[in-house]
Scaffold this active site. Structure first.
Site, PDB file in Angstrom:
ATOM      1  N   THR A  13      -7.038  35.131 -38.302  1.00 55.12           N
ATOM      2  CA  THR A  13      -7.284  36.418 -38.967  1.00 55.12           C
ATOM      3  C   THR A  13      -7.706  36.170 -40.409  1.00 55.12           C
ATOM      4  OG1 THR A  13      -6.315  38.546 -39.645  1.00 55.12           O
ATOM      5  CG2 THR A  13      -4.820  36.675 -39.615  1.00 55.12           C
ATOM      6  N   GLU A  47     -17.651  40.095 -34.200  1.00 57.84           N
ATOM      7  CA  GLU A  47     -16.829  41.158 -33.608  1.00 57.84           C
ATOM      8  C   GLU A  47     -17.721  42.136 -32.883  1.00 57.84           C
ATOM      9  OE1 GLU A  47     -13.849  43.505 -35.469  1.00 57.84           O
ATOM     10  OE2 GLU A  47     -12.903  41.759 -36.383  1.00 57.84           O
ATOM     11  N   ASP A  81      -6.893  42.773 -32.697  1.00 56.74           N
ATOM     12  CA  ASP A  81      -7.807  43.810 -33.161  1.00 56.74           C
ATOM     13  C   ASP A  81      -6.999  45.104 -33.183  1.00 56.74           C
ATOM     14  OD1 ASP A  81     -10.689  44.265 -33.955  1.00 56.74           O
ATOM     15  OD2 ASP A  81     -10.289  45.958 -32.639  1.00 56.74           O
ATOM     16  N   SER A  82      -7.109  45.825 -34.288  1.00 58.44           N
ATOM     17  CA  SER A  82      -6.273  47.016 -34.414  1.00 58.44           C
ATOM     18  C   SER A  82      -7.076  48.143 -35.050  1.00 58.44           C
ATOM     19  CB  SER A  82      -5.040  46.699 -35.263  1.00 58.44           C
ATOM     20  OG  SER A  82      -5.411  46.039 -36.448  1.00 58.44           O
ATOM     21  N   ARG A 186       1.959  46.510 -34.520  1.00 55.05           N
ATOM     22  CA  ARG A 186       1.798  45.050 -34.437  1.00 55.05           C
ATOM     23  C   ARG A 186       3.077  44.423 -33.846  1.00 55.05           C
ATOM     24  NH1 ARG A 186      -0.406  45.240 -38.889  1.00 55.05           N
ATOM     25  NH2 ARG A 186      -2.430  45.428 -37.868  1.00 55.05           N
TER      26      ARG A 186
HETATM   27  P1  ITT Z   1      -9.133  40.374 -38.764  1.00 55.43           P
HETATM   28  O1  ITT Z   1      -9.689  39.232 -39.546  1.00 55.43           O
HETATM   29  O2  ITT Z   1      -7.847  40.046 -38.066  1.00 55.43           O
HETATM   30  O3  ITT Z   1     -10.149  40.974 -37.813  1.00 55.43           O
HETATM   31  P2  ITT Z   1      -9.304  42.962 -40.092  1.00 55.43           P
HETATM   32  O4  ITT Z   1      -8.577  43.567 -41.261  1.00 55.43           O
HETATM   33  O5  ITT Z   1     -10.798  42.929 -40.163  1.00 55.43           O
HETATM   34  O6  ITT Z   1      -8.726  41.476 -39.860  1.00 55.43           O
HETATM   35  P3  ITT Z   1      -9.461  44.536 -37.674  1.00 55.43           P
HETATM   36  O7  ITT Z   1     -10.854  44.111 -37.403  1.00 55.43           O
HETATM   37  O8  ITT Z   1      -8.461  44.489 -36.560  1.00 55.43           O
HETATM   38  O9  ITT Z   1      -8.794  43.682 -38.833  1.00 55.43           O
HETATM   39  O10 ITT Z   1      -9.520  45.977 -38.316  1.00 55.43           O
HETATM   40  C1  ITT Z   1      -8.401  46.746 -38.339  1.00 55.43           C
HETATM   41  C2  ITT Z   1      -8.492  47.788 -39.425  1.00 55.43           C
HETATM   42  O11 ITT Z   1      -7.661  48.874 -39.020  1.00 55.43           O
HETATM   43  C3  ITT Z   1      -7.914  47.267 -40.729  1.00 55.43           C
HETATM   44  O12 ITT Z   1      -8.874  46.703 -41.575  1.00 55.43           O
HETATM   45  C4  ITT Z   1      -7.275  48.526 -41.314  1.00 55.43           C
HETATM   46  O13 ITT Z   1      -8.244  49.285 -41.972  1.00 55.43           O
HETATM   47  C5  ITT Z   1      -6.816  49.279 -40.050  1.00 55.43           C
HETATM   48  N1  ITT Z   1      -5.431  48.890 -39.698  1.00 55.43           N
HETATM   49  C6  ITT Z   1      -5.018  48.215 -38.600  1.00 55.43           C
HETATM   50  N2  ITT Z   1      -3.690  47.992 -38.634  1.00 55.43           N
HETATM   51  C7  ITT Z   1      -3.264  48.518 -39.794  1.00 55.43           C
HETATM   52  C8  ITT Z   1      -2.009  48.584 -40.415  1.00 55.43           C
HETATM   53  O14 ITT Z   1      -0.925  48.022 -39.899  1.00 55.43           O
HETATM   54  N3  ITT Z   1      -1.939  49.192 -41.590  1.00 55.43           N
HETATM   55  C9  ITT Z   1      -3.028  49.747 -42.141  1.00 55.43           C
HETATM   56  N4  ITT Z   1      -4.247  49.724 -41.647  1.00 55.43           N
HETATM   57  C10 ITT Z   1      -4.378  49.102 -40.466  1.00 55.43           C
END
Ligand code: ITT
Length: 202
Positions: A13, A47, A81-82, A186
């Site tokens: 990540t 992605e 992915d979230s 998570r």
């Molecule tokens: P990776 O490198 O793991 O992909 P990322 O931040 O780009 O990191 P994602 O592609 O999964 O992660 O995007 C998820 C987005 O959703 C993240 O950037 C936040 O804007 C939002 N998000 C997900 N989980 C969250 C959380 O626990 N708290 C706040 N925002 C969250």
């Protein structure tokens, strides 16, 4: 049959908050979450857009495994992915959460919801992990609602406007790492992982 739990899991990540939250959640089980950057510094994955978080997580782990399986030496690997799914917006920003956050930001989401009575939303976390032999997928949810006022400075992303249903009215950004981890999508996904693999539970 009880499985032997891993001592450590490498997490691919670019988001340090995700790393901290997963580390906190797995500390009870004495499983160390380590950044994949420790063994392989320049991994870039594409992605895919669309579909759902599970699809994106699966695509990410396939790409990462292709690049680092040999360097893992049998260690476990996970990706996540979230996103935030707002009911009144038909699940938007969903899989576009990261992009929407970096463009219109939380103010953009608040504007879209100002006139809407229904503020319900949920976070979803899809985790794909490799146990040295197979890929598994799990998903965790956290129900809540959107606050029109941004509150607190901890956490990341949409946390200043997300009030978890199982909490006490504070946003995730008003909570400590420990408090958020007790309720978050998570942690729920990681719990599913522990249950699925049937090793001593959290
Ligand atoms: P990776 O490198 O793991 O992909 P990322 O931040 O780009 O990191 P994602 O592609 O999964 O992660 O995007 C998820 C987005 O959703 C993240 O950037 C936040 O804007 C939002 N998000 C997900 N989980 C969250 C959380 O626990 N708290 C706040 N925002 C969250």
């Amino acid at each position: 049959m009880l499985r032997k739990k891993p001592e450590q899991i490498f997490f691919h990540t670019g988001n340090e908050h995700k790393l901290d939250e997963a580390s906190q959640a797995m500390s009870e089980l004495q499983i160390k979450i380590r950044s994949l950057k420790e063994i392989s510094s320049s991994i870039s994955v594409v992605e895919p857009q669309g579909e759902n978080c599970a699809h994106v997580a699966h695509s990410k782990i396939m790409q990462v495994l292709d690049l680092v399986e040999d360097e893992l030496n049998g260690n476990w690997l996970m990706v996540e992915d979230s996103g935030l799914f707002v009911d009144a917006l038909g699940g938007f920003p969903g899989v576009y959460s990261s992009y929407v956050h970096s463009t219109v930001g939380i103010e953009g989401i608040v504007k879209l919801l100002e006139e809407n009575k229904d503020k319900s939303a949920r976070y979803i976390s899809s985790i794909s992990f490799w146990d040295g032999e197979r890929i598994h997928s799990v998903q965790g949810h956290c129900k809540g609602r959107i606050s029109l006022e941004s509150r607190g400075d901890s956490g990341f992303g949409y946390d200043p406007i997300f009030i978890p249903e199982a909490g006490d009215g504070r946003t995730f950004s008003e909570m400590t790492l420990l408090e958020k981890t007790a309720l978050s999508h998570r942690t729920m996904a990681l719990k599913m992982m522990v249950e699925k693999l049937n090793f001593p539970s959290m």
